[in-house]
Design an enzyme around this catalytic site. Structure first.
Site, PDB file in Angstrom:
ATOM      1  N   HIS A   5      12.896  65.876  66.159  1.00  0.00           N
ATOM      2  CA  HIS A   5      14.455  66.763  65.974  1.00  0.00           C
ATOM      3  C   HIS A   5      15.444  64.952  66.663  1.00  0.00           C
ATOM      4  O   HIS A   5      16.851  65.753  67.384  1.00  0.00           O
ATOM      5  CB  HIS A   5      14.678  67.577  67.115  1.00  0.00           C
ATOM      6  N   SER A  53      31.515  41.695  60.732  1.00  0.00           N
ATOM      7  CA  SER A  53      32.691  42.147  60.861  1.00  0.00           C
ATOM      8  C   SER A  53      33.435  41.315  60.442  1.00  0.00           C
ATOM      9  O   SER A  53      34.054  40.026  61.420  1.00  0.00           O
ATOM     10  CB  SER A  53      33.420  43.366  61.979  1.00  0.00           C
ATOM     11  N   LYS A  58      31.049  42.326  66.210  1.00  0.00           N
ATOM     12  CA  LYS A  58      29.462  42.880  65.602  1.00  0.00           C
ATOM     13  C   LYS A  58      28.421  41.953  64.063  1.00  0.00           C
ATOM     14  O   LYS A  58      28.958  41.065  64.157  1.00  0.00           O
ATOM     15  CB  LYS A  58      30.617  44.008  64.435  1.00  0.00           C
ATOM     16  N   GLU A 100      21.214  49.185  55.369  1.00  0.00           N
ATOM     17  CA  GLU A 100      21.946  50.241  55.240  1.00  0.00           C
ATOM     18  C   GLU A 100      22.199  50.312  53.738  1.00  0.00           C
ATOM     19  O   GLU A 100      22.147  51.072  53.101  1.00  0.00           O
ATOM     20  CB  GLU A 100      23.348  50.117  56.181  1.00  0.00           C
TER      21      GLU A 100
END
Ligand code: ARG
Length: 458
Positions: free
Chosen positions: A156, A277, A283, A290
């Site tokens: 979980h 970024s 970043k 992804e």
């Protein structure tokens, strides 16, 4: 030269229809397979005396020349010639003269295109097996140096029990092992030969299908010509295996995205696999995992697309079947691109052993082990569970972890506790005692790694 099928027609094809029905923009990817199929067919025609062997020889030379021209990018495929089959046939006739027109004896584009796709998927499936293996190798290499590295194991997405990081990685090894088995098994059905089925009902010529199967390396010949020209199960199967592979890649990618976040910091992906970024200078984005996760969607779409194309089709060939190709190419290319990136991304990631370790020292993932401790001292598991629940609640209130509680505090909850409770709670111990087959104990993980190496070795 006009259309190869122009005889029955009195009007030119509408330009829009021509463009709409043509498949050459994408099925030119089958050029190599189309020529291989034609070479086998014409050889058989010559050997069986269906066409003079001299003609067969001329056609063969012509086809080989066209093959070279295509390899050298010297061929301009034409939309007027609709698909790869007619483009090549037309080139052949231009090259060797009207004798080239004998190639299509006893054959139809319907058994021809099916054969091309069988050949194409056979090559791609074999290559993909190797690519899946390269990912397994990368997982194995990381696992081997991380048997003793501990990481929180989750259920979980809540800390559950500590596990060996190698154990976590090896879970993916076995997913890919099953994927490989599925690919290998699918080859059995990819290796059915459609050629020789004609348009749908067979042919009036005394062809030798065994010979063609032999030349092209097929194991089985479709026993039913109608099935042969309309079967696309082997593509469905490929798209489904491809979707499962991408599911595994996507799940692993999700772990990489999580683990490389500021919140986890369990791993750091190599700079060469991340991007920045354009606005936020701090970043370092995990774009590769992804995108791997994102690209999974298109492979599911390709599977659903073809299932839908097939579901209402009556026998035998229908033009709808031309819609089988783009999705197949797309899934092949998505898998190739993804697997090729995944392996080096795994190899180059940095494992933050200390951060993982710190995480384990700051959680309650050893709680099951005190319960088991009391059970071994004779307390029924349910009662032990209750006692430990109370201890955990108490520790949270005191802002402490289980290893921080004093012996007196333990004694307050049960007189069964003895000094050895602290050994039992040590994360190394927690992991080491899960020594059942397939468990996370280093001993088991090492055995698992040996088994995995044996799988790759053969
Ligand atoms: N381009 C067609 C396809 O991909 C080849 C078969 C065409 N057969 C036909 N009877 N129109 O399906």
């Amino acid at each position: 030269m006009s259309k190869l099928w122009g005889g029955r027609f009195t009007k030119e094809t509408n330009k829009l229809v021509e463009e709409f029905t043509a498949s050459i923009s994408f099925d030119q990817k089958l050029a190599k397979e189309d020529i291989a199929g034609s070479l086998a067919h014409v050889q058989m025609l010559g050997e069986c005396g269906i066409i003079p062997s001299e003609d067969a020889g001329k056609i063969k030379l012509g086809l080989l020349e066209i093959k070279k021209m295509i390899e050298n990018n010297e061929v301009e495929f034409l939309v007027e010639d609709e698909d790869i089959h007619m483009n090549i046939e037309k080139l052949l006739i231009e090259k060797v003269g009207s004798v080239g027109g004998k190639l299509h004896t006893g054959r139809s584009r319907n058994d021809q295109v099916a054969t091309d796709m069988h050949l194409y998927l056979r090559t791609k499936t074999t290559e993909l097996i190797t690519l899946v293996e390269s990912v397994q190798q990368a997982l194995l290499a990381q696992a081997k140096v991380n048997v003793e590295t501990l990481i929180p194991g989750y259920t979980h997405l809540q800390r559950a029990q500590p596990v060996s990081f190698a154990h976590h990685l090896m879970a993916y090894f076995w997913m890919f092992e099953r994927d490989k088995e599925r690919l290998i098994d699918s080859l059995k059905r990819i290796n059915w030969l459609p050629l020789g089925s004609g348009a749908l009902a067979g042919t009036t010529f005394p062809i030798n299908r065994e010979r063609v199967a032999d030349i092209l390396g097929f194991e089985t010949i479709y026993p039913n010509s109608m099935d042969a020209v309309s079967d696309r199960d082997f593509i469905l199967e490929f798209l489904s295996i491809g979707s499962i592979i991408m599911t595994h890649i996507s799940r692993l990618s999700e772990e990489f995205v999580l683990w490389s976040s500021q919140e986890f910091q369990f791993i750091e992906l190599d700079d060469s696999f991340c991007t920045g970024s354009s606005i936020m200078p701090q970043k370092k984005n995990p774009d590769v995992p992804e995108l791997l996760r994102g690209k999974t969607g298109r492979t599911y779409g390709n599977l659903m697309g073809l299932l839908t194309v097939l579901k209402g089709l009556p026998l035998a060939y229908n033009k709808d079947l031309q819609e089988d190709k783009e999705g197949m190419f797309d899934t092949v290319e998505t898998l190739e691109g993804s697997l090729k990136l995944l392996a080096p991304m795994i190899e180059t990631m940095k494992v933050n052993t200390n951060v993982m370790r710190k995480a384990i020292n700051h959680d309650f993932s050893n709680a099951t082990d005190i319960a088991d401790y009391l059970v071994r001292k004779g307390l029924p598991f349910r009662e032990a569970h209750e006692v430990i629940g109370k201890i955990v609640l108490y520790a949270i209130q005191q802002e402490k972890f289980l290893l921080d509680l004093s012996f007196e505090e333990y004694q307050q909850f049960s007189s069964l506790f003895e000094e050895d409770i602290y050994e039992v709670l040590a994360p190394e111990h927690v992991v080491a005692v899960r020594n059942s087959f397939g468990g996370t104990a280093p001993e088991q993980v090492k055995a698992q790694i040996e088994l995995a190496e044996a799988k790759l070795g053969k």
